[in-house]
Design a protein around this motif. Structure first.
Motif, PDB file in Angstrom:
ATOM      1  N   LEU A 132       0.752  -1.210  -0.152  1.00 31.48           N
ATOM      2  CA  LEU A 132      -0.035   0.012   0.031  1.00 31.48           C
ATOM      3  C   LEU A 132       0.831   1.484  -0.009  1.00 31.48           C
ATOM      4  O   LEU A 132       0.454   2.333  -0.865  1.00 31.48           O
ATOM      5  CB  LEU A 132      -0.949  -0.073   1.262  1.00 31.48           C
ATOM      6  N   HIS A 133       1.833   1.326   0.934  1.00 29.72           N
ATOM      7  CA  HIS A 133       3.023   2.521   0.870  1.00 29.72           C
ATOM      8  C   HIS A 133       3.649   2.767  -0.339  1.00 29.72           C
ATOM      9  O   HIS A 133       3.657   3.632  -0.912  1.00 29.72           O
ATOM     10  CB  HIS A 133       3.976   2.166   1.873  1.00 29.72           C
ATOM     11  N   TYR A 134       4.035   1.535  -1.062  1.00 32.74           N
ATOM     12  CA  TYR A 134       4.758   1.472  -2.377  1.00 32.74           C
ATOM     13  C   TYR A 134       3.675   2.012  -3.467  1.00 32.74           C
ATOM     14  O   TYR A 134       4.089   2.737  -4.507  1.00 32.74           O
ATOM     15  CB  TYR A 134       5.204   0.381  -2.887  1.00 32.74           C
ATOM     16  N   ALA A 135       2.163   1.846  -3.437  1.00 34.90           N
ATOM     17  CA  ALA A 135       1.435   2.368  -4.465  1.00 34.90           C
ATOM     18  C   ALA A 135       1.136   3.694  -4.328  1.00 34.90           C
ATOM     19  O   ALA A 135       1.190   4.231  -5.278  1.00 34.90           O
ATOM     20  CB  ALA A 135       0.110   1.509  -4.051  1.00 34.90           C
ATOM     21  N   VAL A 136       1.081   4.226  -3.089  1.00 36.27           N
ATOM     22  CA  VAL A 136       0.816   5.719  -2.993  1.00 36.27           C
ATOM     23  C   VAL A 136       2.094   6.542  -3.329  1.00 36.27           C
ATOM     24  O   VAL A 136       2.001   7.460  -4.269  1.00 36.27           O
ATOM     25  CB  VAL A 136       0.602   6.033  -1.465  1.00 36.27           C
ATOM     26  N   GLN A 137       3.301   5.691  -2.914  1.00 36.86           N
ATOM     27  CA  GLN A 137       4.580   6.711  -3.167  1.00 36.86           C
ATOM     28  C   GLN A 137       4.759   6.619  -4.894  1.00 36.86           C
ATOM     29  O   GLN A 137       5.283   7.564  -5.375  1.00 36.86           O
ATOM     30  CB  GLN A 137       5.756   5.748  -2.615  1.00 36.86           C
ATOM     31  N   ALA A 195      14.204  -3.936  -6.891  1.00 42.00           N
ATOM     32  CA  ALA A 195      14.616  -4.013  -8.426  1.00 42.00           C
ATOM     33  C   ALA A 195      13.496  -3.153  -9.336  1.00 42.00           C
ATOM     34  O   ALA A 195      14.063  -2.676 -10.236  1.00 42.00           O
ATOM     35  CB  ALA A 195      14.970  -5.364  -8.674  1.00 42.00           C
ATOM     36  N   LEU A 196      12.559  -3.843  -9.105  1.00 39.45           N
ATOM     37  CA  LEU A 196      11.468  -3.318 -10.255  1.00 39.45           C
ATOM     38  C   LEU A 196      11.208  -1.670 -10.136  1.00 39.45           C
ATOM     39  O   LEU A 196      10.908  -1.084 -11.339  1.00 39.45           O
ATOM     40  CB  LEU A 196       9.910  -4.054  -9.909  1.00 39.45           C
ATOM     41  N   PHE A 238       2.534   3.362 -14.113  1.00 39.54           N
ATOM     42  CA  PHE A 238       2.498   1.727 -14.009  1.00 39.54           C
ATOM     43  C   PHE A 238       3.056   1.130 -12.897  1.00 39.54           C
ATOM     44  O   PHE A 238       2.671   0.083 -12.403  1.00 39.54           O
ATOM     45  CB  PHE A 238       3.316   1.248 -15.326  1.00 39.54           C
ATOM     46  N   GLY A 239       4.000   1.932 -12.328  1.00 41.07           N
ATOM     47  CA  GLY A 239       4.392   1.375 -11.122  1.00 41.07           C
ATOM     48  C   GLY A 239       3.246   1.327  -9.962  1.00 41.07           C
ATOM     49  O   GLY A 239       3.320   0.386  -9.067  1.00 41.07           O
ATOM     50  N   GLY A 240       2.613   2.531 -10.065  1.00 40.15           N
ATOM     51  CA  GLY A 240       1.333   2.615  -9.081  1.00 40.15           C
ATOM     52  C   GLY A 240       0.526   1.484  -9.234  1.00 40.15           C
ATOM     53  O   GLY A 240       0.104   1.081  -8.430  1.00 40.15           O
ATOM     54  N   LEU A 241      -0.134   1.429 -10.423  1.00 42.51           N
ATOM     55  CA  LEU A 241      -0.896   0.256 -10.835  1.00 42.51           C
ATOM     56  C   LEU A 241      -0.405  -1.146 -10.142  1.00 42.51           C
ATOM     57  O   LEU A 241      -1.068  -2.124 -10.014  1.00 42.51           O
ATOM     58  CB  LEU A 241      -1.299   0.153 -12.328  1.00 42.51           C
TER      59      LEU A 241
END
Length: 450
Positions: A122-127, A297-298, A311-314
């Motif tokens: 969730l944190h990485y989606a927002v960031q 890595a991604l 695309f990272g958020g998705l």
């Protein structure tokens, strides 16, 4: 609260809440399509040779996963209760009930560290969507700084609250309705990501690595890993499918449902691989780079893409959805037990379970990069121990107990499955001979004896 009282009245009158046919299949797919498919499957496949490992995974899914899944669903529907109640009823002894309780405990403990990783997603989606994730290129440093801060605690609470809210609403109004929305949405996001990654420069090489088997890469250890991953990816041995089976209508075909869930699990794993490996090969990322593949890595790959933050958020939203659907199945297992054992309303049982879970989940989070990460026992942190005990000991043990109960103790197991005489012979052979032997190999391998 009214819904909770109604649920309790239904239990006392011998009735239980039920899924619709479609709702059950989507909820079961949601349980199986979790971080096992989206996070663990790609890096384990990358560490074990790509295509050959994927083929082994598919074979293990068919040979062991589907028969045991059918067995768990049959136990749940015939027992019409939580794992303790169903094992006790069909095994004919309270000792079988306590053996079934191991599955309840496994689901409870898995949720304590699974919610940690779900919070990270969730944190990485927002960031990612905000662009903050790509403010500097030190993604390993960002991940270390994040896990060492108090932010993971907050995100874990968010996951817990979301899970508890849906569970408290019940089967049809909560779990089923949530999965009917997010599982199709998850597929849409996967297909959008798939369309993007297959147009990358290194897509062909990544697809070849993932789908073309090189059997020289296969070892006995990787075969056992494929077997264990197939078992884990279907949510077996943790009481989840058994508990969901208790909410299945008698008119529902269990073999058809088993095939649908297995196909859904396989399709999502396939698409996840077709997203991950073209991306890693395009941007020169080692496909077997381990658990950090997703969080370290991604992001570097997404930074190099046009519209990378989108695309990272998705991608991380996709991970978060997959994680939460599994959290629902894991939490429902102990909640169902509490409702029956202590005659609690659903809402009250959910609150008590979430409080108890968080008491153990907090040190899990703090030991996964936080202030407790320096404290180890036997070379493992508290987080590592929860992961090791559940996945390497409890899940194979419960899976083995399922095969014994269905194959040898419960005489009406074949009739409950609804299989034809020919298929029933093969299924019984699998549950009595093939599955127990292979699950025993998983167990012995995981504790270092094989």
């Amino acid at each position: 609260m009214a819904k909770g009282k109604k649920s309790l009245e239904q239990q006392n009158s011998g009735k239980t809440e039920q899924f619709s046919s479609t709702g059950f299949i989507l909820a079961a797919i949601g349980s199986s399509v979790g971080l096992g498919n989206m996070w663990k499957f790609p890096y384990v496949t990358g560490q074990n040779g790509g295509g050959a490992f994927f083929l082994l995974f598919v074979l293990c899914l068919i040979i062991v996963g589907l028969p045991v899944l059918l067995g768990e669903l049959a136990i749940g529907r015939a027992g019409r209760g939580d794992a303790y109640t169903s094992f006790k009823k069909l095994g004919g002894s309270k000792w079988w009930g306590w053996l079934g309780f191991i599955g309840i405990l496994a689901a409870f403990l898995i949720m304590t560290f699974y919610s940690t990783i779900a919070g990270w997603t969730l944190h990485y989606a927002v960031q990612s969507l905000s662009g903050n994730l790509f403010s500097n290129g030190d993604y390993a440093g960002q991940f270390t700084a994040f896990t060492a801060s108090t932010s993971p605690i907050i995100w874990q609470i968010v996951v817990m609250v979301m899970t508890g809210f849906v569970i408290a609403r019940g089967i049809s109004s909560g779990i089923e309705k949530f999965n009917k929305i997010v599982i199709p949405g998850l597929l849409v996001i996967l297909l959008i990501m798939l369309a993007r990654t297959l147009t990358l420069d290194g897509a062909a090489e990544g697809v070849r690595y993932f789908l073309y088997p090189d059997f020289s890469q296969i070892t006995f250890e990787s075969a056992l890993l494929a077997l264990g991953l197939a078992f884990f990816s279907l949510s077996l041995g943790m009481g989840a499918m058994l508990t969901y089976g208790a909410y299945v209508d008698k008119n529902q075909s269990l073999p058809a449902a088993t095939l649908a869930v297995g196909a859904g699990d396989l399709i999502y794993a396939l698409i996840a691989g077709l997203i991950i490996f073209p991306t890693t090969f395009t941007f020169g990322i080692e496909p077997g780079s381990g658990p950090g593949l997703v969080f370290v890595a991604l992001p570097a790959a997404f930074e190099s893409m046009p519209y990378g933050n989108l695309f990272g958020g998705l991608f991380f939203i996709l991970l978060a959805i997959a994680a939460v659907t599994s959290c629902l199945a894991l939490t429902e297992v102990p909640v169902a037990y509490m409702m029956r054992r202590f005659k609690m309303s659903r809402s009250k049982a959910t609150i008590w379970i979430m409080i108890a879970m968080y008491a153990i989940a907090l040190p899990c989070t703090l030991s996964a990069g936080g202030v407790l990460s320096g404290y180890t026992w036997g070379g493992r942190t508290f987080f590592d121990w929860m992961d090791y005990i559940t996945q390497n000991i409890m899940l194979p043990l419960v899976g083995l107990l399922v095969t014994i109960l269905v194959g040898y103790v419960w005489k009406g197991s074949g009739e409950e499955t609804g299989l034809s005489p020919t298929w029933m012979k093969w299924w019984r052979f699998s549950m009595r001979v093939v599955a127990p032997i292979l699950i025993l190999f998983i167990f012995l391998s995981s504790i270092g004896l094989v």
